[in-house]
Design an enzyme around this catalytic site. Sequence first.
Site, short mmCIF file in Angstrom:
data_model
loop_
_atom_site.label_atom_id
_atom_site.label_comp_id
_atom_site.label_asym_id
_atom_site.label_seq_id
_atom_site.Cartn_x
_atom_site.Cartn_y
_atom_site.Cartn_z
N GLU A 191 2.53 0.26 -11.06
CA GLU A 191 3.96 0.22 -10.70
C GLU A 191 4.76 1.20 -11.55
OE1 GLU A 191 5.61 -3.48 -9.54
OE2 GLU A 191 3.63 -4.32 -9.05
N GLU A 244 -1.91 6.76 -2.98
CA GLU A 244 -3.03 7.42 -2.31
C GLU A 244 -3.85 8.15 -3.38
OE1 GLU A 244 -1.70 9.91 0.88
OE2 GLU A 244 -0.75 8.20 1.92
N ILE A 246 -5.30 -0.68 -4.05
CA ILE A 246 -4.45 -1.68 -3.41
C ILE A 246 -4.83 -3.08 -3.91
CG2 ILE A 246 -3.59 -2.62 -1.22
CD1 ILE A 246 -2.98 0.45 -1.97
N ARG A 284 -9.24 -18.89 -40.08
CA ARG A 284 -10.28 -18.01 -40.61
C ARG A 284 -10.06 -17.76 -42.11
NH1 ARG A 284 -15.25 -15.54 -40.62
NH2 ARG A 284 -15.07 -13.42 -41.40
N GLU A 292 4.96 6.86 -18.74
CA GLU A 292 5.58 8.19 -18.68
C GLU A 292 6.62 8.24 -17.56
OE1 GLU A 292 2.33 7.53 -18.91
OE2 GLU A 292 2.00 8.24 -20.96
N ALA A 350 0.83 -1.21 0.00
CA ALA A 350 0.00 0.00 0.00
C ALA A 350 0.86 1.26 0.00
CB ALA A 350 -0.93 -0.02 1.21
N LEU A 351 1.05 1.80 -1.21
CA LEU A 351 1.85 3.02 -1.38
C LEU A 351 0.99 4.16 -1.93
CD1 LEU A 351 4.69 4.44 -1.54
CD2 LEU A 351 4.90 3.48 -3.84
#
Lengths: 392, 265
Positions: free
Chosen positions: A371, A129, A161, A272, A375, A126-127
């Site tokens: 993660e 916010e 999370i 196909r 960018e 949990a990083l």
Amino acid sequence: MGFEFLLTEEHKMIRETVREFAEREIVPVAAHYDETGEFPMPIIKKMGELGLMGIEVPEEYGGAGMDCLAYVLAMEEVAKADVATSTIMSVNNSLFCHAVLTYGTEAQKQTYLQAVASGQAIGAYALTEPQSGSDAANMKTRAVLSDDGRYYVINGRKSWITSGPVADYIILFAMTDPDKKHRGITAFIVEGDTPGLIRGKVEPKLGIRASATCELFFEDMKVPVENVLGEPGMGFKIAMAVLDAGRIGIAAQALGVAEAALEASIRWAREREAFGHKIGEFEGIQWKIADMKTRIEAARGLTYSAALAKERAKDTGARYTLEASMAKLFASETAMFCTHQAVQIHGGMGYSKELPVERYFRDAKITEIYEGTSEIQRLVIARHVLGLRGSF
Amino acid sequence: MKYVVCLKQTPDTTELPKITPEQALAGNEGATLVLNPWDEYAVEEGIRLKERFGGETVALSMGPESVDQALRSALAMGCDRAVRLWDPSFADSDYWSTALILARGIEKDGGADIIVTGKMSVDGNAAAVAHGIACKLGIPLLTQVARVVDVSDGRITVERLLDEGRETVTAPLPVVISVVKEINEPRYPTFIRIRKASRTPIPVLSAADLNIAPEEVGQAAARVRWTHLVKPEPKKRQVTIIEGDTPEEKARKLLDYLMDVEKVL
């Protein structure tokens, strides 16, 4: 292909075992869990028994004691079957286990690492916010040391999370000294039944729907000082170092879903027919397949190279941020490219839930976001190459 | 108690359609080689016997070095040891000679109480080697075993799966049993076992070790020879899709079709 020479017999056996497991146990139920958004607990338990939840953790702490390349190969195979399941695996392995193994005390390893690495418990990280993601120094969650110095009181909120709704143990980052900005962040191991920990509603998501994601709220939550991970103030360093490992996992996951998209496209192009020909005989389809294959092999090179850099780092202690970021950036964009092309090659069937291709497309997108977005990866890479300060 | 699982390395069944008759006759299928799928049940049962009644489970196979991979799969699933039997003179052995080599291998390794094999191999499909081993060792053979009921007082009791139903039989040990897929669900190897298996040395016993003369085995001794091999044409099926606005209408049309056209109802 070209990177087989890197693999030992042990690696090949791991890959075969996980491929067989994923095809038999995950593929048949992946659409169900995607549809319902249920957490695939029966699969996760079986994966734990096999050793998939703590691949790089030494045996004495409940893991399989293997190297990062084995982890990458296993992630690839699980992601090929279902990205959501591989997300749960990734958080357990490269975020939770890696953090506790690297920074935990012996007691923490015995209690928390043992349980998560052996698949008995689910870990979370949990990083992020609502108002801070990669700019972790801006986090609002506060941890205040009690007067007697025995515990911290934590208040705040974390969002997005992974495995949050079911996690038994959570690595939580909170600001203990706001004046020091990112040097004032501390990491904690929080037990899931701690009073004051409130789990928010499960987020409805575009993809990886079976990997439960939620907000976590902390209201005067007391965490004993023994549960500080590393030293107070070391949280930012831990968060970033752990993300290096995490990004290799995401690269492997992206590689897996890209391969699944390519394999489905090859099958479709051979079966196909249109205008009296198999569509694979048309140049337009051939070019797409060629681009997919080439990018996948390039992504594999970067991903395996990052895994080897992490292995070397076990001896040297060096960071492998650059290798991990490049692998994550290129593999995730390859996943998006390949799943997009796969939908296009399949035409209407690519848009239908009859086939898993639309799921690959929805699932692949997250790899460019979590993660560290693409960018952010470009910033990390550029700052490394240019020798500028600051990292993410 | 000692259990010996005799296993074979075969081409991956998903690649079998790609193999030409010429490749198969030359013994050079060029396919990925795996543990014979029927033998996975034998390995699993060998391990379960050990878990139920105690003792040691040994994986045994005849073949060149590449066969180590199949033996390592058996070790990774939980066999205690593996032994490979190989000598250039063993090449091109038929079922009878293969049975002789395996029987000698078992004797050389100190014998066994229960020898477990799969029902057959997916490439040869003869289901003959288990019979041959029992003949060579002069011990009973129980085929089509779907459940091991008990092993006690020097006897084994098993359920055999027959076309007509299940039959319970007992036989004195030592015994050869060949098992069907209904007997168990093979386990996945755990990562820890894979690590151990990849480091376990696999001893090789040669013709000299087994006291086998060159004329007893190989092409020279083969009583069965493959003279030619024909690949069946893939079956082509006609598919008719029944159109209709409602499930009821489609069901009615299907019923009409089955009664009037196919006349199966």
